[in-house]
Design an enzyme around this catalytic site. Structure first.
Site, short mmCIF file in Angstrom:
data_model
loop_
_atom_site.label_atom_id
_atom_site.label_comp_id
_atom_site.label_asym_id
_atom_site.label_seq_id
_atom_site.Cartn_x
_atom_site.Cartn_y
_atom_site.Cartn_z
CD GLU A 22 33.96 24.58 39.49
OE1 GLU A 22 32.75 24.77 39.73
OE2 GLU A 22 34.72 25.49 39.13
CG ASP B 263 26.91 29.32 37.28
OD1 ASP B 263 26.65 30.00 36.26
OD2 ASP B 263 27.52 29.78 38.27
CE1 TYR C 167 29.52 25.76 36.49
CE2 TYR C 167 29.97 24.28 38.33
CZ TYR C 167 30.24 25.44 37.62
OH TYR C 167 31.24 26.26 38.03
#
Length: 345
Positions: free
Chosen positions: A33, A134, A116
């Site tokens: 991520e 996102d 996020y």
DNA sequence: AAAACGGGGCA
DNA sequence: TGCCCAGTTTT
């Protein structure tokens, strides 16, 4: 079928086989991520594999030097991500016994983990019902529900987060979150999406009103600043050179580069010689020649760096110099790495 | 609320 | 060339 059911159905048919989708290990999910923030999957993929191989566990990353981490990160950009990654690895390894937090709030408190990423880890690893928002999700939601609030305004961010929470599937949050992002990346693409074949085309409000190309709305174009870089590539008779670490606030923090003289505009040899006298910590040079006739314009998202490389030979032995053969062990900006590749000595 | 922060891919 | 990418932090 509801919106979320259609997303899930589409996802099960169209999902890509990505390495971080085969695991629930918070370390690997977190790593992927952070790497994928503002970064395409294709660009991040080789970095992900190299990091997992070099640092299989969070403790391995924690024990690495920052230089090692930055070197592996070289070329991926936004280097604060790498510095924060390292800091968080140390925190998790040393203060949390190697276990990542398992709540949204706990995750969000980690350096480099924002809204996020906290939602992504929470839902992917722990099935917590947190919606991810996102760039893909902004696009899908703004089009499907015809929302023209700017996605980078405070109001827009809040609105889309609430909307995302309303339409998510809490029972299948892991697949739903991955699904809506995948849908945005592949089906509801930024340019020329194939609405003909879209499973949501019957109910997509933007499509009905022919507004797909106008959504999402985004404000603020970043102003570009022009800067003029002169890199002094020193070489002594033993092919030692000098690299300096960038400190302070701006770009490329903690990366290495050749001694830099920044100027107001592109400068000539005599201007540089003058500037070089003031930078008196450098050894005296016997010869100084411009390597690239045309300045190399290295483009960052908000700076254009007009760069000249000057090769400076000295007969003095450079103290604590770096043998040219070891230059590849240092993390450097792509601009510098590209020059090093082309210079034949 | 706005700016800073990389590099690459695509139309 | 301009826009966008599995955004976050600092100012």
């Amino acid at each position: 079928m509801t919106f979320s059911q259609k997303i899930l159905t589409w996802y099960h048919i169209n999902k890509r086989d990505l390495p971080w989708r085969k695991t629930r290990d918070p370390y690997k999910i977190w790593l992927s991520e952070i790497m994928l923030q503002q970064t395409r999957v294709a660009q991040g993929m080789p970095y992900y594999h190299r990091f997992v191989e070099a640092f299989p566990k969070v403790g391995d990353l924690a024990n690495a030097s920052e230089e090692q981490v930055l070197k592996l990160w070289q070329g991926l950009g936004y280097y604060s991500r790498a510095r924060n990654l390292h800091a968080t690895a140390k925190m998790v390894a040393n203060d949390y016994q190697g276990e990542f937090p398992n709540t949204y709030k706990g995750l969000k408190s980690l350096k480099g983990v924002g809204d996020y990423t906290a939602s992504a880890i929470a839902s992917f690893c722990f099935d917590l019902p947190e919606p991810v928002v996102d760039g893909n999700v902004y696009r899908v939601l703004s089009r499907y529900f015809d929302v023209d609030l700017p996605i980078n305004s405070t109001e827009g961010i809040k609105y889309f987060k609430e909307l995302a929470r309303e339409v998510m599937d809490s029972e299948n949050i892991r697949d739903y979150n991955q699904g809506i992002m995948e849908f945005g990346a592949i089906q509801c693409a930024p340019k020329n999406p194939d609405c003909e074949s879209c499973p949501l085309n019957e109910s997509c409000l933007a499509l009905q009103q022919n507004k797909v190309a106008q959504l999402p709305v985004k404000l603020n174009k970043t102003k570009i600043r022009n800067r003029y870089f002169n890199y002094i590539v020193l070489l002594d008779d033993d092919q030692n050179t000098i690299l300096e670490q960038r400190k302070g606030k701006g770009i490329w923090q903690n990366l290495y580069q050749f001694p830099l003289i920044e100027s107001e505009k592109t400068i000539q040899l005599n201007d540089l010689e003058e500037a070089l006298i003031e930078k008196s910590e450098l050894p005296k040079t016997e010869s100084l020649s411009l390597y690239n006739k045309e300045p190399i314009v290295h483009k960052l998202s908000h700076q254009h760096l007009h760069t000249q490389f000057w090769v400076a030979k000295t007969s003095q032995q450079i103290e604590n110099g770096i043998p040219w053969g070891k230059i590849d062990t240092f993390p450097v900006p792509v601009l510098v790495a590209d020059f090093i590749k082309t210079l034949k000595i």
